[in-house]
Design a protein around this motif. Structure first.
Motif: not given
Lengths: 180, 148
Positions: A104-110, B1-5, B29-34, B116-117
């Motif tokens: 799921t890492w590439f998904m933009s939907s929580v 893990m994130w680095e690996e992905l 990587i930023s978690f606040n933005c899609n 991710g990135i």
């Protein structure tokens, strides 16, 4: 091939069944064969099939799937609250978490990410998963907030949607409760 | 893990269209933005319940186009680079929207990949495939309307 299943017990209010117009459970096996192959938790599968698979639109089915997976996980959680060996929980947590992220890492939907089976399997580990979730939240971060809300049955972030705010709130909560 | 992905190997495994093309990691990587917030120049998460208008589906192409229109975009024919307009490209699988990339002044495209990135990529096809489907809609707006 259409199968009829008995409606399983899940701890949700009766109104949900009525709301979805379902009196008996129908689903087409072929449509969900892949999922059947993936899932090993029969109760989880039946819960979803019995409820969501007969809904007409894919969006509605997904919404149902999410709801039911969470419900089934909650149900499973009740029996999982019996203490399990910590190393066993740790191994399962790591396995589910790694697989969840890979898928799921590439998904933009929580919503999509947290509807992933592995995420629900983490919830199904019960409260014993909380320390591992909080540790990962502290070290790396991710959308663990739904799982924490389900497992803790409270929300110390008071409904905030800001990631950093939620993270801080949950880590503070975890420290206060002695989880980390 | 994130680095690996987010390693090159993993990126190319999940997005095989990147193999043999020019692309580069643009920021951490930023978690606040899609991808949606990133594409429209707002460093925020955009999804139903968060910055998303009530009553608009957050997982369909139609819903995404509706919200993009509200942000000043209008549909256009293609992703050709122009001086006046910045463009975005919406990826989808059937009616389900999966991703949106935005075009830089260089003509490159930039994409925030989920949690991710974000990467700069030469072509839109580089991200097409099993995970994001195909580009099905282009939209544009005047470059000045981008807030960041």
């Amino acid at each position: 091939m259409e199968l009829l299943l008995e409606r399983p017990y899940v701890p949700l209010d009766e109104g949900l069944w009525t709301k979805c117009g379902i009196s008996s459970a129908k689903f087409y096996l072929s449509e969900w064969r892949e999922m059947l192959d993936l899932l090993c938790d029969t109760d989880l599968v039946y819960s979803y099939f019995a409820h969501g698979a007969s809904m007409r639109s894919a969006t509605a089915r997904k919404a149902c799937l999410r709801q039911w997976l969470i419900a089934a996980a909650r149900s499973h959680q009740a029996s999982s609250d019996t203490p399990q060996p910590e190393n066993e929980v740790a191994q399962r947590f790591d396995r589910y978490m790694n697989q969840w992220r890979r898928e799921t890492w590439f998904m933009s939907s929580v919503k999509k990410r947290t509807a992933n089976l592995n995420y629900l399997l983490i919830i199904s580990l019960g409260k014993s998963a909380i320390p591992f979730i909080l540790t990962d939240l502290k070290q790396r971060g991710d959308h663990w907030f739904l799982a924490l809300r389900v497992l803790a049955e409270e929300d110390p972030s008071n409904g905030s949607e800001d990631f950093n705010w939620q993270r801080e709130a949950w880590l503070t909560w975890g420290a206060r409760k002695g989880y980390i | 893990m994130w680095e690996e992905l987010s390693s090159e190997q993993s990126l190319e495994t999940d997005f095989p269209g990147l193999v043999g093309t020019r692309y580069e990691r643009a920021s951490p990587i930023s978690f606040n933005c899609n991808c949606f917030g990133f594409a429209i120049g707002r460093n925020e998460w955009w999804e139903s319940g968060v910055n998303w208008p009530n009553g608009v589906p957050d997982d369909t192409v139609e819903g995404w186009v509706t919200v993009l229109r509200q942000q000043g975009y209008s549909t256009c024919d293609d992703g050709m680079l122009t001086d006046a307009f910045e463009k975005v490209a919406v990826y989808s699988q059937g009616i389900e929207a999966t991703h949106v990339a935005h075009q830089l002044k260089t003509g490159q495209w930039e994409s925030k990949l989920g949690w991710g990135i974000d990467i700069k990529h030469e072509t839109l096809e580089a991200l097409e495939g099993e995970n994001y489907g195909n580009v099905t809609v282009f939209l544009q707006r005047l470059r000045a309307e981008r807030s960041q």
